[in-house]
Write a protein that holds these residues in place. Structure first.
Motif, mmCIF file in Angstrom:
data_model
loop_
_atom_site.group_PDB
_atom_site.id
_atom_site.type_symbol
_atom_site.label_atom_id
_atom_site.label_comp_id
_atom_site.label_asym_id
_atom_site.label_seq_id
_atom_site.Cartn_x
_atom_site.Cartn_y
_atom_site.Cartn_z
ATOM 1 N N LEU A 44 26.116 71.625 -26.344
ATOM 2 C CA LEU A 44 27.368 70.716 -26.465
ATOM 3 C C LEU A 44 27.307 70.013 -27.696
ATOM 4 O O LEU A 44 28.292 69.608 -28.491
ATOM 5 C CB LEU A 44 27.700 70.132 -25.518
ATOM 6 N N GLN A 45 26.137 69.116 -27.956
ATOM 7 C CA GLN A 45 25.829 68.392 -29.181
ATOM 8 C C GLN A 45 27.225 67.282 -29.338
ATOM 9 O O GLN A 45 27.714 67.300 -30.282
ATOM 10 C CB GLN A 45 25.776 69.495 -30.481
ATOM 11 N N THR A 46 27.269 66.539 -28.071
ATOM 12 C CA THR A 46 28.299 65.677 -28.150
ATOM 13 C C THR A 46 27.694 64.274 -28.123
ATOM 14 O O THR A 46 26.725 63.939 -27.269
ATOM 15 C CB THR A 46 29.443 65.682 -26.894
ATOM 16 N N ASP A 47 27.922 63.144 -29.075
ATOM 17 C CA ASP A 47 27.466 62.081 -29.314
ATOM 18 C C ASP A 47 27.661 61.127 -28.005
ATOM 19 O O ASP A 47 26.640 60.405 -27.695
ATOM 20 C CB ASP A 47 28.012 61.362 -30.290
ATOM 21 N N PRO A 48 28.646 60.854 -27.178
ATOM 22 C CA PRO A 48 28.592 60.194 -26.168
ATOM 23 C C PRO A 48 27.525 60.477 -25.152
ATOM 24 O O PRO A 48 27.054 59.325 -24.318
ATOM 25 C CB PRO A 48 30.080 60.399 -25.656
ATOM 26 N N THR A 49 27.254 61.750 -24.803
ATOM 27 C CA THR A 49 26.149 61.927 -23.900
ATOM 28 C C THR A 49 24.834 61.347 -24.781
ATOM 29 O O THR A 49 23.818 60.784 -23.654
ATOM 30 C CB THR A 49 25.877 63.478 -23.679
ATOM 31 N N TYR A 73 24.798 57.678 -23.885
ATOM 32 C CA TYR A 73 24.677 57.215 -22.457
ATOM 33 C C TYR A 73 23.183 57.241 -22.175
ATOM 34 O O TYR A 73 22.595 56.486 -21.481
ATOM 35 C CB TYR A 73 25.484 58.213 -21.729
ATOM 36 N N GLY A 74 22.426 58.358 -22.766
ATOM 37 C CA GLY A 74 21.173 58.568 -22.370
ATOM 38 C C GLY A 74 20.285 57.388 -23.132
ATOM 39 O O GLY A 74 19.237 57.161 -22.615
ATOM 40 N N MET A 75 20.580 56.890 -24.093
ATOM 41 C CA MET A 75 19.805 55.690 -25.033
ATOM 42 C C MET A 75 20.168 54.444 -24.155
ATOM 43 O O MET A 75 19.141 53.581 -24.237
ATOM 44 C CB MET A 75 20.460 55.410 -26.350
ATOM 45 N N GLY A 76 21.056 54.299 -23.119
ATOM 46 C CA GLY A 76 21.084 53.027 -22.340
ATOM 47 C C GLY A 76 21.272 51.938 -23.228
ATOM 48 O O GLY A 76 21.730 51.845 -24.192
ATOM 49 N N ASP A 77 20.458 50.879 -22.896
ATOM 50 C CA ASP A 77 20.570 49.595 -23.782
ATOM 51 C C ASP A 77 19.865 49.657 -25.167
ATOM 52 O O ASP A 77 20.161 48.673 -25.887
ATOM 53 C CB ASP A 77 19.594 48.325 -22.864
ATOM 54 N N LYS A 78 19.385 50.593 -25.385
ATOM 55 C CA LYS A 78 18.770 50.884 -26.929
ATOM 56 C C LYS A 78 20.035 51.225 -27.961
ATOM 57 O O LYS A 78 19.794 51.009 -29.100
ATOM 58 C CB LYS A 78 17.880 52.062 -26.808
ATOM 59 N N TYR A 79 21.247 51.516 -27.458
ATOM 60 C CA TYR A 79 22.178 51.927 -28.344
ATOM 61 C C TYR A 79 22.669 50.637 -28.800
ATOM 62 O O TYR A 79 23.137 49.682 -27.905
ATOM 63 C CB TYR A 79 23.401 52.652 -27.398
ATOM 64 N N LYS A 80 22.799 50.332 -30.044
ATOM 65 C CA LYS A 80 23.443 49.104 -30.666
ATOM 66 C C LYS A 80 24.523 49.422 -31.447
ATOM 67 O O LYS A 80 24.645 48.671 -32.504
ATOM 68 C CB LYS A 80 22.332 48.469 -31.475
ATOM 69 N N GLY A 81 25.211 50.416 -31.385
ATOM 70 C CA GLY A 81 26.369 50.727 -32.282
ATOM 71 C C GLY A 81 26.404 51.722 -33.021
ATOM 72 O O GLY A 81 27.368 52.244 -33.596
ATOM 73 N N ARG A 131 16.907 59.981 -35.614
ATOM 74 C CA ARG A 131 15.950 59.909 -34.507
ATOM 75 C C ARG A 131 16.269 59.872 -33.030
ATOM 76 O O ARG A 131 15.785 60.655 -32.289
ATOM 77 C CB ARG A 131 15.058 58.479 -34.853
ATOM 78 N N ASP A 132 17.329 59.327 -32.840
ATOM 79 C CA ASP A 132 18.087 59.332 -31.722
ATOM 80 C C ASP A 132 18.415 60.906 -31.399
ATOM 81 O O ASP A 132 18.327 61.206 -30.018
ATOM 82 C CB ASP A 132 19.400 58.437 -31.727
ATOM 83 N N LEU A 133 19.142 61.554 -32.403
ATOM 84 C CA LEU A 133 19.497 62.781 -32.033
ATOM 85 C C LEU A 133 18.172 63.680 -31.678
ATOM 86 O O LEU A 133 18.563 64.877 -30.837
ATOM 87 C CB LEU A 133 20.339 63.500 -33.056
ATOM 88 N N ARG A 134 17.081 63.305 -32.095
ATOM 89 C CA ARG A 134 15.876 64.348 -31.902
ATOM 90 C C ARG A 134 15.149 63.931 -30.620
ATOM 91 O O ARG A 134 14.431 64.585 -30.044
ATOM 92 C CB ARG A 134 14.997 64.113 -33.003
ATOM 93 N N THR A 135 15.418 62.692 -30.299
ATOM 94 C CA THR A 135 14.734 62.188 -28.880
ATOM 95 C C THR A 135 15.328 62.786 -27.521
ATOM 96 O O THR A 135 16.524 62.909 -27.577
ATOM 97 C CB THR A 135 14.915 60.716 -28.903
ATOM 98 N N HIS A 136 14.247 63.537 -26.878
ATOM 99 C CA HIS A 136 14.647 64.065 -25.752
ATOM 100 C C HIS A 136 15.010 63.146 -24.547
ATOM 101 O O HIS A 136 14.205 62.343 -24.271
ATOM 102 C CB HIS A 136 13.587 65.126 -25.168
#
Length: 350
Positions: free
Chosen positions: A242-247, A250-258, A263-268
């Motif tokens: 699907l390659q969709t950013d909102p998912t 969501y998986g990043m949780g509190d790590k998401y800062k905007g 690196r985030d796209l590569r992190t499983h």
């Protein structure tokens, strides 16, 4: 002499009776007069309140001049004394009679809390915690405790509650609203599932709910929902990720800062649809009926890609080459007023 005294006594009794009747008539008449109020008055009737006590409270609050006439009214009209517990709102110009009628009917004051499409369950719980006039039963509960209380023990809460405006009285709790919202989502999902299009890549309603949550987060433009759903459905059918950013977010949780970095796209993570195939394990937000409908009635076509234009809408492409061209046009050379969601003055949902 006796006859004269008898006649005089009868006349006196008649006059007294007439005077008393006039006095009572005038007193009861005061209950139908409008009451001036500078602002609405909230009047609480606790459970078990006696009618005479209620009459006294109406006088204390300045809503009647004399509680006697309220008590007399209740004796003469017993049906109008059967008040119901709750919190009532009285407004300027109402009469005591209309106030009593409102309390007999149980027409209590309703407050509102709104759950927004695209919110997470955490957002929903925060809104409940910040809502006045609502009894807080679940503030210290875990998500698992809440799901058990709504009848879905062991299930994940995300996406399981229907976003809408819910009215409540001061006698209700946050758990009451959670139960209503949960049941509403089950009803809406079942209704939409029953009329779904054929050939969809969902094994059950939960998978459709997951897709609907992604569609909800991917576009704020209502007219694009079925197109976005169409892209994702075709990708699933072709075995594409699907390659969709909102998912990812969501998986990043509190790590998401905007921002999402490479690196985030590569992190499983279980929600990184750049790294996993198929749908994520749970919904990522509260989807509204429109997003659910779009996910079950995706637009036909050949588009497999889309990119944000910068005005809140998207450019859809059939091929990777077309998509890469669109990315260069809209992403690599962003306008100064670029936005991924629609402008407030447009007829789109933020």
């Amino acid at each position: 002499m006796f006859k004269k005294l008898l006649i005089a006594g009868i006349c006196t009794a008649v006059l007294v009776g007439a005077g008393t009747g006039l006095w009572v008539w005038q007193g009861l008449g005061s209950l139908s007069k409008p009451v001036a109020m500078a602002e609405p008055v909230l009047f609480d009737v606790p459970g078990g309140t006696a009618f005479n006590d209620l009459a006294r409270q109406l006088q204390v609050r300045g809503l009647v001049e004399n509680s006697l006439w309220v008590r007399v009214y209740g004796r003469l009209f017993p049906d109008q004394a059967r008040i119901k517990a709750g919190e009532y709102e009285f407004t300027n110009g109402m009469s005591a009679e209309s106030m009593l009628a409102k309390m007999v009917a149980g027409d209590t004051k309703h407050w509102a809390v709104q759950f927004i499409e695209g919110w997470t369950f955490r957002d929903m719980r925060a809104a409940l915690a910040a809502t006045d006039r609502l009894e807080k039963l679940t503030s210290d509960w875990s998500d698992a405790q809440i799901m058990k209380a709504v009848g879905a023990e062991g299930e994940h809460p995300e996406g399981r509650f229907f976003p809408d405006t819910y009215l409540f009285t001061s006698n209700e709790s946050d758990l009451d609203l959670l139960r209503r919202s949960f049941r509403r989502m089950e009803t809406v999902l079942a209704e939409e599932w029953g009329s779904r299009a054929e050939g969809l890549p969902y094994d059950n309603t939960y998978e459709a709910l997951i897709m609907a949550s992604i569609v909800e987060r991917e576009t704020g433009a209502p007219h694009e929902r079925d197109q976005v759903a169409g892209v994702f459905v075709r990708r699933l059918q072709k075995g594409m990720r699907l390659q969709t950013d909102p998912t990812v977010i969501y998986g990043m949780g509190d790590k998401y800062k905007g921002r999402i970095g490479s690196r985030d796209l590569r992190t499983h993570t279980p929600y990184n649809t750049y790294r996993i195939s198929g749908l994520p394990p749970t919904p990522i937000a509260l989807p509204g009926r429109e997003a659910i409908h779009a996910s079950l009635h995706p637009a036909t076509g050949k588009a497999l890609y889309f990119v944000a234009r910068g005005d809140g809408t998207h450019k859809f492409s059939n091929t990777l080459a077309e998509h890469q061209k669109a990315v260069r046009a809209f992403q690599l050379n962003r306008r100064s007023d670029y936005r991924s969601s629609p402008a407030p003055d447009k007829d789109y949902k933020e």
